[in-house]
Design a protein around this motif. Structure first.
Motif, PDB file in Angstrom:
ATOM      1  N   SER A 175       0.823  -1.209   0.000  1.00 28.58           N
ATOM      2  CA  SER A 175       0.000   0.000   0.000  1.00 28.58           C
ATOM      3  C   SER A 175       0.856   1.258   0.000  1.00 28.58           C
ATOM      4  O   SER A 175       0.354   2.359  -0.271  1.00 28.58           O
ATOM      5  CB  SER A 175      -0.928   0.004   1.226  1.00 28.58           C
ATOM      6  OG  SER A 175      -1.849  -1.055   1.158  1.00 28.58           O
ATOM      7  N   ILE A 176       2.140   1.104   0.313  1.00 31.26           N
ATOM      8  CA  ILE A 176       3.092   2.215   0.174  1.00 31.26           C
ATOM      9  C   ILE A 176       3.926   2.031  -1.092  1.00 31.26           C
ATOM     10  O   ILE A 176       3.944   2.881  -1.976  1.00 31.26           O
ATOM     11  CB  ILE A 176       4.014   2.304   1.400  1.00 31.26           C
ATOM     12  CG1 ILE A 176       3.190   2.549   2.667  1.00 31.26           C
ATOM     13  CG2 ILE A 176       5.040   3.420   1.204  1.00 31.26           C
ATOM     14  CD1 ILE A 176       2.379   3.820   2.654  1.00 31.26           C
ATOM     15  N   GLY A 185      -1.942 -12.087   0.131  1.00 31.87           N
ATOM     16  CA  GLY A 185      -1.383 -10.744   0.020  1.00 31.87           C
ATOM     17  C   GLY A 185      -0.962 -10.370  -1.382  1.00 31.87           C
ATOM     18  O   GLY A 185      -0.686  -9.208  -1.667  1.00 31.87           O
ATOM     19  N   VAL A 186      -0.908 -11.328  -2.280  1.00 34.08           N
ATOM     20  CA  VAL A 186      -0.555 -11.097  -3.682  1.00 34.08           C
ATOM     21  C   VAL A 186      -1.361 -12.061  -4.547  1.00 34.08           C
ATOM     22  O   VAL A 186      -2.040 -12.939  -4.036  1.00 34.08           O
ATOM     23  CB  VAL A 186       0.961 -11.326  -3.949  1.00 34.08           C
ATOM     24  CG1 VAL A 186       1.811 -10.241  -3.318  1.00 34.08           C
ATOM     25  CG2 VAL A 186       1.388 -12.693  -3.427  1.00 34.08           C
ATOM     26  N   GLY A 187      -1.277 -11.880  -5.864  1.00 33.29           N
ATOM     27  CA  GLY A 187      -1.941 -12.811  -6.767  1.00 33.29           C
ATOM     28  C   GLY A 187      -2.706 -12.141  -7.883  1.00 33.29           C
ATOM     29  O   GLY A 187      -2.669 -12.584  -9.032  1.00 33.29           O
ATOM     30  N   ILE A 188      -3.380 -11.036  -7.570  1.00 38.92           N
ATOM     31  CA  ILE A 188      -4.173 -10.376  -8.610  1.00 38.92           C
ATOM     32  C   ILE A 188      -3.262  -9.768  -9.670  1.00 38.92           C
ATOM     33  O   ILE A 188      -3.623  -9.694 -10.849  1.00 38.92           O
ATOM     34  CB  ILE A 188      -5.086  -9.288  -7.995  1.00 38.92           C
ATOM     35  CG1 ILE A 188      -6.171  -8.893  -9.007  1.00 38.92           C
ATOM     36  CG2 ILE A 188      -4.299  -8.086  -7.515  1.00 38.92           C
ATOM     37  CD1 ILE A 188      -7.269  -8.029  -8.419  1.00 38.92           C
ATOM     38  N   PHE A 204      -3.879  -0.923  -5.928  1.00 38.63           N
ATOM     39  CA  PHE A 204      -5.279  -0.678  -5.561  1.00 38.63           C
ATOM     40  C   PHE A 204      -5.803  -1.791  -4.655  1.00 38.63           C
ATOM     41  O   PHE A 204      -6.429  -1.535  -3.620  1.00 38.63           O
ATOM     42  CB  PHE A 204      -6.125  -0.589  -6.832  1.00 38.63           C
ATOM     43  CG  PHE A 204      -7.590  -0.416  -6.575  1.00 38.63           C
ATOM     44  CD1 PHE A 204      -8.114   0.833  -6.266  1.00 38.63           C
ATOM     45  CD2 PHE A 204      -8.461  -1.496  -6.646  1.00 38.63           C
ATOM     46  CE1 PHE A 204      -9.471   0.997  -6.027  1.00 38.63           C
ATOM     47  CE2 PHE A 204      -9.814  -1.341  -6.410  1.00 38.63           C
ATOM     48  CZ  PHE A 204     -10.325  -0.082  -6.094  1.00 38.63           C
ATOM     49  N   THR A 205      -5.521  -3.037  -5.014  1.00 43.45           N
ATOM     50  CA  THR A 205      -5.997  -4.180  -4.241  1.00 43.45           C
ATOM     51  C   THR A 205      -5.369  -4.205  -2.852  1.00 43.45           C
ATOM     52  O   THR A 205      -6.027  -4.579  -1.872  1.00 43.45           O
ATOM     53  CB  THR A 205      -5.693  -5.491  -4.989  1.00 43.45           C
ATOM     54  OG1 THR A 205      -6.268  -5.425  -6.295  1.00 43.45           O
ATOM     55  CG2 THR A 205      -6.249  -6.696  -4.253  1.00 43.45           C
ATOM     56  N   SER A 206      -4.110  -3.816  -2.751  1.00 39.94           N
ATOM     57  CA  SER A 206      -3.437  -3.784  -1.461  1.00 39.94           C
ATOM     58  C   SER A 206      -4.082  -2.781  -0.518  1.00 39.94           C
ATOM     59  O   SER A 206      -4.289  -3.066   0.674  1.00 39.94           O
ATOM     60  CB  SER A 206      -1.954  -3.433  -1.642  1.00 39.94           C
ATOM     61  OG  SER A 206      -1.291  -4.434  -2.381  1.00 39.94           O
ATOM     62  N   VAL A 207      -4.420  -1.607  -1.038  1.00 40.28           N
ATOM     63  CA  VAL A 207      -5.086  -0.596  -0.216  1.00 40.28           C
ATOM     64  C   VAL A 207      -6.454  -1.098   0.238  1.00 40.28           C
ATOM     65  O   VAL A 207      -6.828  -0.973   1.416  1.00 40.28           O
ATOM     66  CB  VAL A 207      -5.222   0.732  -0.991  1.00 40.28           C
ATOM     67  CG1 VAL A 207      -6.067   1.726  -0.204  1.00 40.28           C
ATOM     68  CG2 VAL A 207      -3.845   1.325  -1.282  1.00 40.28           C
TER      69      VAL A 207
END
Length: 350
Positions: free
Chosen positions: A89-90, A193-196, A225-228
């Protein structure tokens, strides 16, 4: 001369960095967290490499952070997931602002519905799926996803790097394809936490025959975007129902140490990848993806049905990649043939 002219357009990126570092310094100083930052220097060092990978490849920084935290430091999979979302997100937001400011190519036609799908799928996965997946299977799902990605790259890398433009064959289905990628990828990201980022990248390079200079920035922005969305969802769920959705305090401590590193490292990766050949970086990353799969199996002493499930997962993902590849060529996925590919070098939206 071109480089000089590009400096003024990067002002949003410089504003973002100024605001972030001012906020981080205030948080660390007023909160008396300097000892925490110093104590957690190993994760900051790890994310020096992880943030470069995040900005220069279709892999989030969590792809490096997750195995380091869960396998090397023996921390729970849920902690690795939440830290990955928090740090991306950062880092990936920083890389995304740089990408947009420098006006790099982005496939908005697929990205927009992908973001909408992620907005639906990520909170859904965070609420109903991720908390109920065992720690072992969080690690195995992560390992399977990225081992499959590594194998796909090692097999198809020469062709992927040589691709130019983007096929117009599937453009009429941008909306449903993007939504599907967003929903499935959002659920996957809520677990690991990842994948998209990998899913939209694979869709672009295999189905749409997109070149990497368009596919990688698109995957970075969607993962940012997905992380946020993901860490925000997890934080709200943790506040409302801490007994089920609690976030380990180590996530925040690691984030404090690594955040300033990734804020610069991820956009640096996005810059460097446009100046050097992509092949060496992608080969190294692909080998690491396969290596972490083996590491996970050995470290977690995986055997029996779990081992069969992990191997079957790698097979299923690569079968999916195989199908996308042949559909992108206009072929039946189960019947080899050759058909011409229509390429559009310009964005279909203008």
């Amino acid at each position: 001369m071109k480089a000089v002219k590009s400096w003024p357009r990067l002002w949003p990126f410089y504003v973002w960095l100024s605001v972030f570092f001012a906020a981080w310094l205030l948080l660390v100083t007023l909160g008396h967290h300097w000892s925490t930052v110093i104590h957690h220097w190993p994760i900051a060092l790890t994310m020096t490499f992880g943030s470069y990978i995040a900005g220069s490849t279709p892999m989030g920084g969590g792809t490096v952070a997750f195995p380091v935290l869960t396998l090397l430091f023996d921390m729970p999979g849920a902690l690795g997931r939440n830290f990955g979302l928090a740090i991306q997100s950062i880092g990936m937001v920083s890389a995304s602002i740089y990408i947009l400011s420098s006006r790099k190519e982005v496939d908005w036609a697929l990205l927009r519905p992908g973001m909408l799908g992620a907005l639906l799928g990520t909170p859904l996965g965070a609420t109903w799926v991720a908390p109920f997946v065992s720690d072992l299977w969080v690690k195995l799902i992560f390992a399977v996803i990225w081992a499959s990605f590594g194998i796909m790259h090692l097999v198809k890398l020469k062709e992927l790097v040589a691709a130019e433009g983007v096929s117009s064959r599937w453009r009429s289905l941008d909306m449903p394809i993007g939504l599907l990628v967003g929903v499935i990828g959002g659920i996957a990201s809520s677990i690991t936490g990842v994948g998209i980022d990998m899913l939209i990248y694979a869709t672009l390079v295999l189905l749409y025959r997109s070149d990497l200079k368009r596919a990688i920035p698109t995957s970075v922005i969607l993962m940012a975007f997905t992380s946020v969305v993901g860490i925000s969802s997890n934080a709200l769920l943790s506040a409302w129902y801490p007994s089920v959705y609690a976030i380990n305090p180590e996530v925040f401590r690691n984030w404090l140490a690594a955040a300033p590193v990734v804020a610069l490292g991820a956009p640096f990766g996005a810059l460097v990848v446009s100046l050097i050949p992509r092949t060496p970086t992608l080969v190294v990353v692909s080998l690491l993806c396969v290596g972490q799969f083996v590491w996970t199996l050995v470290q977690e002493q995986v055997g029996g049905l779990a081992l069969l499930g992990a191997l079957f997962g790698v097979f299923v993902f690569n079968a999916l990649f195989h199908g996308l590849y042949h559909l992108g060529r206009g072929e039946d996925p189960f019947e080899l043939g050759t058909h011409p590919i229509e390429l559009a070098t310009e964005d279909p939206e203008g």
